[in-house]
Design an enzyme around this catalytic site. Structure first.
Site, short mmCIF file in Angstrom:
data_model
loop_
_atom_site.label_atom_id
_atom_site.label_comp_id
_atom_site.label_asym_id
_atom_site.label_seq_id
_atom_site.Cartn_x
_atom_site.Cartn_y
_atom_site.Cartn_z
N GLU A 1 -65.74 -25.93 74.46
CA GLU A 1 -65.32 -27.16 75.13
C GLU A 1 -66.16 -27.47 76.37
O GLU A 1 -66.48 -28.63 76.64
CB GLU A 1 -63.84 -27.10 75.49
N HIS B 1 -50.41 -26.46 71.35
CA HIS B 1 -50.65 -27.68 70.56
C HIS B 1 -49.67 -28.76 71.01
O HIS B 1 -49.28 -29.61 70.25
CB HIS B 1 -50.48 -27.41 69.06
#
Lengths: 375, 443
Positions: free
Chosen positions: A109, A179
């Site tokens: 990322e 999530h």
């Protein structure tokens, strides 16, 4: 209007988690479905032209398609975007625009955001995807210390305004710790970026196109529970919705209720219940842009209603509701007839099996409206 | 040094012998296997794996790849410490004018470092970082670049900027944070940047520029105008996660970027043996599939040649290249550091007096008959004079307007910020006299 059953089916149908799990609709029991809000489709302004029945991932796909078609420098990249993305947002874009404009990156990322900043500093348009907002933290340094300060620190010599970071966020029913998160408040403390959250397909397309074309780095958080669940008539053409502009979704006179993303649908249900059971008229406001924030629209509403409730999925302490509450108590002190209420996630990590009692659901929001209006 | 290398070689030989012994043992085992029909033919030994992650030969030998047993990557050098070219074929044969210009830039850089270091000690600028010992690395790597090539730096690359044409006034204005500075006085001294010279503004967080450089190179590749990106970083910064990201992205996305490591032996007080255990930074190249070279950073021509070749590779093949330039950080890390707390003065003196990039090039020029003591004294005098003139000028310029506190956060000042601007304005109307507003330019 979708039934909650359909909402769950379409939401849970194909959610690929980072762990490689495939969650399915059967995950939901009939009892857990009740925690999910009902999505109510809206009507786009007529001047946006012809519309098509579209869910949120398709609306986002359409925005990127238009952004790529109208700007040769635009590229989109991230983990697994080439085959269409784990949420289908980049479907068919590689076929249409080629491998050099839609491509996978290594799984990293900080690299994705750093790479996007670099492209943007060359004047190109970079649409970076972080697979889940929960995984944006490795890129926090690149976003906060680099992207946000690029223009300021160089005195305007350089900028990375062509960068947009898209990321799925928020609760999804069974996302557990990693999530489900809503990290907008971490970024709200960072001058130099814009943070935007849409409430449905029409909003997602218009706001995303604005982010992509805005001259500042933007973080666009897509409430993932709505990717498939939220369906409405979305204009097929090119249109943009303004950033830093809150929207009064439902006018009212007794209590101002502010939220963003999925929470608005929970709030709408709570407002309906308050109207039906208490005869309380709520004014529901979609903040849309977290920063730079449009406090004026909230102020105007609170001066009229004298009461304010802010709700978000993220934990309460340090959440963006705190910023709104303190600003409003200062600017609307003489108009307030009750303390400002915050209805938020608890100050715990986002839990799996306790999701329903963790989220600021309809009943908790309703209770806040009841207390506030009776104060 | 020699004996160390010798013993390493000896060790390698012993290992080699061991390997041979193991090989013959394996062969015996293989023969046995074939006899017992557990392996059909000798091609089995050559069979390639089909795993998608790496296509390789199979082996029956249980053998680790041991980095310590491998020879370190050699250090490319063109001239020795006396400025003599070792192999004439390696001499880039740069024209006198260019070499003299390179030398003058190095001396100018030293003069600037001297003056600004002293100025910080006198409290006239808040902070400074010198380039002592790295002048050759900086100028040698800047010289082969084209103006359209984009530079991303760490903070110890003032020489690169100077060679590209950043004026002394611009350096001084930045260190003084005055109204003429491009950055509007917002960043600490030595955080230079220049759009017209394609030098991205320096920021303090280490290694963040590295994946950015890869992204910029990707954009340049798409533009297709034959330019590349050069990204400088130190041996310490190479330990950051962003360095890993940058190498891997640059390789997998075929980015025309030169990753230029200044390995000067220290990251503040941390020596390289506490920074990594591999063979420096250049050895990491092969792990990422990146061509890499190690050069003598005190040899300006070695750096020049490596950079020229790397640039050609990057631009022609759209590939990244790693250059590791070996130097020694002669100065303190910064004006906030006293390096005698962690290293000996004798060590510093060796590099300062016996193996310095500036004196080495001076000897080369003297050998060619292009330079003499008289010219050198004159140059040093002029350099210092030029610096002092620019310094005096910059000191007299007002600070930027306080309105620039608010500009450039976004492209336009948002409403939320205008409210704070208004709040400050009201405050300053009351208490302005307490804030030395007269030092700031009026807008």
């Amino acid at each position: 209007m979708l039934t909650s059953q359909r909402l769950a089916q379409s939401t849970g149908a194909t959610v690929y988690s980072r762990l490689g799990m495939r969650a399915s609709a059967s995950f939901h029991t009939s009892r857990s479905l009740k925690a999910l809000p009902t999505f109510v489709s809206e009507t786009a302004p007529e001047e946006f032209g012809e519309t098509k029945r579209t869910n949120m991932f398709q609306a986002i796909n359409s925005a990127m398609d238009i952004a790529m078609a109208t700007d040769d420098t635009a590229c989109m990249f991230g983990e697994d975007v080439a085959f269409g993305g784990v949420f289908r947002c980049s479907m068919d874009l590689q076929t249409k625009y080629g491998k050099d404009r839609v491509f996978n990156t290594p799984l990293c990322e900080q690299g994705i955001v750093g790479f996007g900043i670099g492209m943007a500093t060359m004047g190109h348009t970079a649409i970076a995807e972080i697979q889940f907002a929960d995984y944006i933290f490795p890129a926090f340094d690149q976003i906060v210390n680099e992207a946000a300060k690029y223009r300021y620190r160089s005195g305007g010599e350089f900028e990375c305004g062509g960068l947009t970071i898209r990321t799925p966020s928020g609760a999804v029913g069974h996302g557990g710790h990693y999530h489900s998160q809503s990290p907008e408040a971490f970024f709200a403390h960072c001058p130099g970026i814009k943070v935007v959250v849409p409430r449905g397909p029409i909003q997602a397309k218009g706001l995303l196109l604005s982010c992509i074309r805005d001259k500042n780095p933007c973080v666009f958080m897509e409430p993932k529970i709505m990717y498939r669940a939220a369906v409405e008539e979305v204009p097929v053409g090119d249109y943009m919705l303004p950033l830093s502009k809150a929207e009064v979704m439902i006018p009212g006179t007794d209590v101002t209720v502010v939220g963003w993303g999925t929470q608005l649908h929970t709030l709408r249900e709570a407002c309906d219940k308050a109207k039906a059971e208490l005869g309380v008229s709520c004014e529901l406001i979609d903040l849309r842009t977290i920063i730079p924030v449009d406090m004026a629209t909230i102020e105007e509403s609170v001066r009229k209603t004298g009461r304010l409730i802010v709700a978000h999925e993220a934990p309460q302490t340090g959440g963006f509701a705190a910023e709104i509450a303190s600003s409003i108590q200062k600017s609307c002190f003489l108009h307030l007839e009750a303390p400002v209420e915050r209805v938020c996630g608890w100050d715990t990590p986002f839990p799996l099996v306790f999701e329903k009692i963790y989220l600021p659901d309809k009943l908790r929001c309703f209770e806040a409206i009841k207390k506030t209006s009776a104060f | 040094m020699l004996s160390a290398a010798g013993s390493r070689l000896a060790r390698t030989n012993v290992l080699h012998n061991n390997t041979l012994l193991k090989c013959s043992a394996t062969q015996t085992w293989l023969r046995t296997c074939r006899q017992s029909r557990c392996m059909s033919t000798s091609t089995t030994e050559k069979e390639r794996t089909r795993f998608p992650g790496a296509i390789a030969n199979y082996t029956q030998e249980l053998k680790f790849k041991v980095p310590k047993n491998e020879e370190p990557i050699e250090t490319y050098r063109v001239m020795n410490k006396k400025g003599e070219v070792i192999n004439p074929e390696c001499d880039p044969n740069l024209p006198e004018e260019k070499v003299v210009h390179m030398y003058k830039t190095m001396v100018q850089l030293q003069a600037m470092d001297n003056v600004l270091f002293e100025a910080q000690r006198q409290g006239r600028v808040s902070f400074y970082m010198t380039s002592y010992g790295e002048e050759g690395t900086q100028i040698g790597s800047a010289a082969p670049l084209l103006p359209g090539d984009v530079v991303y730096g760490q903070y110890r690359e003032a020489g690169v900027l100077m060679y590209r044409g950043f004026t002394l006034d611009e350096f001084m204005n930045q260190c003084y944070s005055n109204a003429l500075e491009q950055g509007k006085g917002r960043q600490m001294p030595v955080h230079y940047g220049s759009k017209k010279l394609n030098f991205q503004t320096i920021s303090s967080p280490l290694a963040t520029q590295m994946p950015q450089a890869a992204g910029a190179a990707y954009a340049l590749k798409r533009k297709g105008e034959g330019h590349c990106v050069v990204c400088y970083f130190g041996d310490g910064a190479a330990s950051e996660g962003d360095a890993h990201a940058a190498f891997n992205f640059a390789a997998t996305l075929d980015c025309p970027v030169i990753m230029f490591c200044r390995n000067n032996g220290f990251a503040i007080s941390t020596p390289t043996n506490e920074q990594y255990r591999g063979d420096g930074i250049a050895s990491r190249g092969s792990g990422y599939g990146i061509d890499a070279i190690r050069v003598d950073g005190n040899d300006i021509f070695a750096v020049y040649n490596a950079m020229t070749a790397a640039r050609k590779k990057a631009v022609e093949n759209n590939q990244p290249v790693i250059i590791e330039s070996m130097t020694y950080r002669i100065g303190h890390h910064s004006t906030s550091d006293d390096s005698s707390a962690y290293r000996s003065i004798q060590e510093v003196n060796y590099w300062d007096k016996e193996d310095h990039p500036v004196s080495r090039l001076r000897m080369y020029m003297t050998n060619k008959g292009w330079w003499d003591t008289e010219k050198d004294d004159e140059l040093k005098k002029t350099s210092r004079k030029n610096i002092l003139a620019a310094f005096g000028k910059a000191e007299k310029v007002a600070k930027p307007s306080i309105d620039h506190l608010w500009t450039d956060v976004y492209d336009e000042i948002p409403e939320s910020l205008k409210r704070q601007q208004e709040e400050l304005k009201e405050h300053l109307e009351k208490y302005g006299r307490e804030y030395a507003l007269e030092d700031h330019e009026k807008l």
